[in-house]
Design a protein around this motif. Structure first.
Motif, short mmCIF file in Angstrom:
data_model
loop_
_atom_site.label_atom_id
_atom_site.label_comp_id
_atom_site.label_asym_id
_atom_site.label_seq_id
_atom_site.Cartn_x
_atom_site.Cartn_y
_atom_site.Cartn_z
N SER A 3 0.86 -1.18 0.00
CA SER A 3 0.00 0.00 0.00
C SER A 3 0.90 1.23 0.00
CB SER A 3 -0.90 -0.01 1.24
OG SER A 3 -1.69 1.16 1.28
N GLY A 4 0.86 1.98 -1.09
CA GLY A 4 1.72 3.15 -1.20
C GLY A 4 3.18 2.74 -1.10
N PRO A 5 3.97 3.41 -0.25
CA PRO A 5 5.39 3.08 -0.14
C PRO A 5 5.70 1.96 0.87
CG PRO A 5 4.92 5.02 1.15
CD PRO A 5 3.63 4.64 0.48
N ARG A 6 4.66 1.30 1.38
CA ARG A 6 4.85 0.23 2.38
C ARG A 6 4.48 -1.12 1.78
NH1 ARG A 6 4.27 1.07 8.02
NH2 ARG A 6 2.96 -0.76 7.98
N SER A 7 5.26 -2.12 2.16
CA SER A 7 4.93 -3.49 1.76
C SER A 7 5.31 -4.41 2.90
CB SER A 7 5.68 -3.89 0.49
OG SER A 7 7.07 -3.94 0.73
N GLN A 8 4.69 -5.56 2.92
CA GLN A 8 5.00 -6.55 3.94
C GLN A 8 4.82 -7.93 3.33
OE1 GLN A 8 3.34 -5.57 7.73
NE2 GLN A 8 3.65 -7.61 8.57
N ILE A 9 5.79 -8.80 3.57
CA ILE A 9 5.68 -10.17 3.09
C ILE A 9 5.62 -11.09 4.30
CG2 ILE A 9 6.86 -9.72 0.90
CD1 ILE A 9 9.37 -11.08 2.09
N GLY A 10 4.95 -12.20 4.13
CA GLY A 10 4.85 -13.19 5.19
C GLY A 10 4.66 -14.56 4.60
N ASP A 38 14.46 -0.76 -8.87
CA ASP A 38 13.62 0.31 -9.40
C ASP A 38 12.15 -0.08 -9.38
OD1 ASP A 38 13.07 2.77 -10.47
OD2 ASP A 38 13.32 2.08 -12.54
N LEU A 39 11.57 -0.13 -8.18
CA LEU A 39 10.15 -0.40 -8.04
C LEU A 39 9.40 0.92 -8.04
CD1 LEU A 39 10.15 -3.15 -5.26
CD2 LEU A 39 10.17 -3.44 -7.73
N LYS A 40 8.15 0.87 -8.44
CA LYS A 40 7.30 2.07 -8.43
C LYS A 40 7.09 2.52 -6.98
CE LYS A 40 5.89 1.61 -12.85
NZ LYS A 40 6.71 2.23 -13.80
N PRO A 41 6.99 3.82 -6.73
CA PRO A 41 6.75 4.31 -5.37
C PRO A 41 5.46 3.74 -4.75
CG PRO A 41 7.44 6.11 -6.76
CD PRO A 41 7.22 4.93 -7.67
N ASP A 42 4.45 3.48 -5.60
CA ASP A 42 3.26 2.78 -5.13
C ASP A 42 3.55 1.29 -5.29
OD1 ASP A 42 0.83 1.69 -4.51
OD2 ASP A 42 -0.28 2.67 -6.13
N LEU A 43 3.98 0.66 -4.21
CA LEU A 43 4.45 -0.72 -4.28
C LEU A 43 3.37 -1.72 -4.70
CD1 LEU A 43 6.88 -0.75 -1.23
CD2 LEU A 43 7.46 -0.83 -3.66
N GLN A 44 2.10 -1.34 -4.61
CA GLN A 44 1.03 -2.22 -5.07
C GLN A 44 1.21 -2.53 -6.56
OE1 GLN A 44 -1.30 -3.97 -3.51
NE2 GLN A 44 -1.97 -4.79 -5.47
N LYS A 45 1.79 -1.60 -7.31
CA LYS A 45 2.02 -1.81 -8.74
C LYS A 45 3.15 -2.81 -9.00
CE LYS A 45 0.08 2.54 -10.02
NZ LYS A 45 0.16 3.82 -10.63
#
Length: 180
Positions: A3-10, A38-45
């Motif tokens: 979500s936006g600039p945050r991501s979480q993996i589990g 080089d990931l998009k700032p919106d990590l959902q993308k």
């Protein structure tokens, strides 16, 4: 989760005795930038890249608990992301930055003598992994997981080269430079 600039993996693995080892890690867009990803700032993308990163974490965690085996191990894994499922099984993509994540998965597979076979799980059945990727780090771990069975998977550890050439014993001399 992204979500936006945050991501979480589990994710988790369960050994033949029924004991589970698990991970849950939060990454920010800046963390990826620090590694020149080089990931998009919106990590959902870039969710397919993040789902592939979770497969890398599963393979690395499995290799830590089953080291030094003589026969190849095939890790049966599940993903609710069809892009990560397909590309992790093919180990190929021409799309950047996904191709870099697949390269890491391929290299880790070769270095650990383990392969990964990713099957599909519908999103509504992927409850535990989804809950691990949304864990708030303050409450009890989801699904009855024990904190003592948590394996930390920092991004730098997931992205580094896991094996490097070396000389043993260290005082031996090799008349050429070792690759870096």
């Amino acid at each position: 989760m992204a979500s936006g600039p945050r991501s979480q993996i589990g994710g988790f693995i369960t050994d033949p005795t029924g004991r589970s080892f698990w991970f849950s890690e939060l990454f920010l867009w800046d963390d990826f930038q620090a590694l020149h990803l080089d990931l998009k700032p919106d990590l959902q993308k870039s969710i397919t890249c993040l789902e592939t990163l979770a497969q890398i974490a599963l393979l690395l965690m499995t290799s830590k608990y089953f080291p030094g085996h003589r026969m190849p191990i095939c890790l049966k894994s599940l993903s609710d992301n069809t892009g990560a499922e397909a590309s992790s099984n093919k180990l190929f993509s021409v799309n950047r930055p996904l191709c870099y994540f697949l390269e890491r998965l391929c290299l880790l597979s070769a270095q650990t003598n383990m392969e990964i076979d990713v099957g599909h799980i519908p999103g509504h059945d992927n409850v535990l992994a989804d809950n691990l990727s949304r864990w708030d780090f303050n409450s009890s771990p989801p699904g009855g997981m024990q904190l003592s069975d948590r394996v930390r998977m920092p991004l730098k550890e997931l992205w580094r080269d896991h094996q490097k050439p070396g000389v043993f014993p260290p005082e031996c001399h090799v008349p050429w430079p070792l690759p870096k």
